[in-house]
Design an enzyme around this catalytic site. Structure first.
Site, short mmCIF file in Angstrom:
data_model
loop_
_atom_site.label_atom_id
_atom_site.label_comp_id
_atom_site.label_asym_id
_atom_site.label_seq_id
_atom_site.Cartn_x
_atom_site.Cartn_y
_atom_site.Cartn_z
N SER A 169 1.89 -11.32 6.11
CA SER A 169 1.45 -10.24 5.23
C SER A 169 0.69 -10.78 4.03
O SER A 169 -0.35 -10.24 3.63
CB SER A 169 2.66 -9.42 4.76
OG SER A 169 3.30 -8.78 5.84
N PHE A 180 -4.31 -5.11 -2.59
CA PHE A 180 -5.16 -4.03 -2.09
C PHE A 180 -4.45 -2.71 -2.36
O PHE A 180 -3.43 -2.41 -1.73
CB PHE A 180 -5.38 -4.24 -0.58
CG PHE A 180 -6.37 -3.32 0.07
CD1 PHE A 180 -7.72 -3.62 0.05
CD2 PHE A 180 -5.95 -2.19 0.74
CE1 PHE A 180 -8.64 -2.80 0.69
CE2 PHE A 180 -6.85 -1.36 1.39
CZ PHE A 180 -8.21 -1.67 1.37
N GLY A 181 -4.97 -1.95 -3.30
CA GLY A 181 -4.31 -0.71 -3.72
C GLY A 181 -4.92 0.52 -3.10
O GLY A 181 -5.87 1.11 -3.66
N PRO A 184 2.31 6.97 -3.57
CA PRO A 184 3.65 7.47 -3.27
C PRO A 184 3.66 8.64 -2.28
O PRO A 184 4.55 8.74 -1.45
CB PRO A 184 4.19 7.88 -4.64
CG PRO A 184 3.47 6.98 -5.61
CD PRO A 184 2.11 6.81 -5.03
N GLU A 223 -0.21 -0.52 7.77
CA GLU A 223 -1.53 -0.61 8.42
C GLU A 223 -1.67 0.44 9.53
O GLU A 223 -2.27 0.19 10.58
CB GLU A 223 -1.78 -2.01 9.01
CG GLU A 223 -1.43 -3.16 8.10
CD GLU A 223 -2.30 -3.27 6.86
OE1 GLU A 223 -3.21 -2.44 6.72
OE2 GLU A 223 -2.06 -4.15 6.04
N GLY A 224 -1.09 1.61 9.30
CA GLY A 224 -1.13 2.69 10.27
C GLY A 224 0.16 2.77 11.06
O GLY A 224 0.52 1.84 11.77
#
Length: 386
Positions: free
Chosen positions: A93, A131-132, A136, A365-366
């Site tokens: 990660s 990476f934002g 929430p 990631e999905g």
């Protein structure tokens, strides 16, 4: 026989790819595997030290060209992810977010000045990025993001919150996606910028050897030069996500392989009813079934890598790889846990750690549901996301 030998995987790789796999494996064996169970138990990670070590062997942004990056092929990058996740999903990660999200965003969409400022140091592991995108209330539906970017003279002012951000508190720069009048735009937010706060998320049961943070932007003022000029709309962040998802196709198989190798060694040594556990038919059935799924997953990963190297890989094919390989990796980890019995729930063996880590990999990631719907749309032509 090694599980991958049944599928002659090495014969599909170049000498360079095998050398890269071996180099990353050596780093993992020397600097990660002896310590990762303790990091997991303590909920810590020496991210900066590891970033420098990984940078020294060219792993960070290794699939990018120029700016100190190695410029290697997709399969080589995938094999590095496989070895890293074989040590721990948290390490893969760190590398995925650094190279395929933060660095890729700058490399793909940044100005020449931004690339020169950040990429060489990030490739060397001297600087770390995050990476934002996720918020929430908006993960699978990033189009609903509430983080805003508003013009104020020649500056931009950002307000909002990002959640579940890997590398957050150890990052020197955050790639933050925000809603502007003209659509979604990306910005580089250096650590320490006034109004920018980062809080680590605690009490995790999964990905404990990984830094996970909340990013809070409260009136963060940035110059025009902080915007990524080449990214406009959701295609920007989604293009980065496809890069990271590809690494997971390989990485998940690394975790599965580590579990299977552990179970094979345990079954050969563990005696039950005065016989090795490996001599029982039910044990061999489990081992054979897991090896089949591992082999198919590895073949799929290498095939997708070759498609990517030819510029032919589609987002739908990445979804196929992520959906299949993470799902099968979780099943392999859980089955290996049963072969280890009570020992399988301890950190003396890596299996339970991989199993709980893969629960996070299944979601980020999905999610598996989103990738299922991507495949469904590809098959039917009908979107079913709403």
């Amino acid at each position: 026989m090694h599980p991958s030998a049944l599928f002659a995987i090495d014969g599909l790789l170049t000498d360079e790819e095998r050398d890269i796999r071996q180099a990353v494996r050596q780093v993992c064996d020397r600097e990660i595997r002896p310590y990762v169970a303790d990091w997991f138990e303590a909920g810590t990670l020496p991210a900066r030290e590891l970033a420098r070590s990984l940078g020294s062997v060219g792993v960070l942004g290794m699939h990018l060209d120029g700016y100190g990056c190695a410029g290697l092929g997709a399969v080589a990058y995938g094999l590095a992810c496989l070895e890293l996740e074989g040590a721990d999903s948290g390490l893969r990660s760190l590398v995925s977010v650094q190279g395929s999200l933060a660095m890729y965003a700058i490399w793909k969409y940044g100005s020449e000045e931004q690339k020169q400022e950040w990429l060489p140091a990030m490739a060397a592991g001297e600087r770390i990025g995050c990476f934002g995108l996720t918020e929430p209330d908006f993960g699978s539906d990033p189009a609903g993001m509430r983080t805003t970017a508003k013009r104020d003279g020649s500056d931009w002012v950002l307000n909002g919150t990002k959640m579940w951000i890997t590398n957050g508190s150890v990052s020197d720069v955050a790639v933050v996606w925000a809603r502007a009048e003209e659509g979604i735009r990306g910005f580089l937010v250096p650590a320490g910028t006034p109004g920018f706060a980062v809080h680590d998320l605690k009490r995790k049961v999964s990905l404990r050897a990984s830094v996970t943070s909340e990013l809070v932007l409260d009136g963060v003022r940035l110059p025009q030069e902080a915007m990524l000029p080449g990214a406009r709309g959701l295609s920007g962040p989604l293009g980065c996500l496809n890069e990271a998802r590809f690494g997971i196709v390989f990485g998940a198989m690394g975790a599965a392989l580590d579990c299977l190798e552990t179970a094979l060694a345990y079954a050969a040594e563990r005696e039950i009813f005065a016989r090795p556990l490996a001599s029982f038919q039910l044990t061999q059935e489990k081992l054979a079934d897991m090896t089949l799924e591992l082999g198919k997953g590895l073949l799929l990963a290498v095939h997708l890598g070759r498609l990517k190297e030819r510029g032919e890989l589609t987002p739908e094919q990445v979804s196929v790889g992520k959906l299949n390989n993470v799902r099968e990796a979780i099943d392999i980890a859980r089955t290996c846990r049963t072969l280890l019995g009570a020992s399988g729930i301890t950190l003396e063996y890596p299996v339970i750690r991989h199993a709980v880590n893969l629960e996070s990999v299944l979601t980020y990631e999905g999610t598996s549901e989103i990738h299922t719907l991507v495949v469904g749309k590809a098959l039917t032509g009908v979107p079913a996301f709403h």
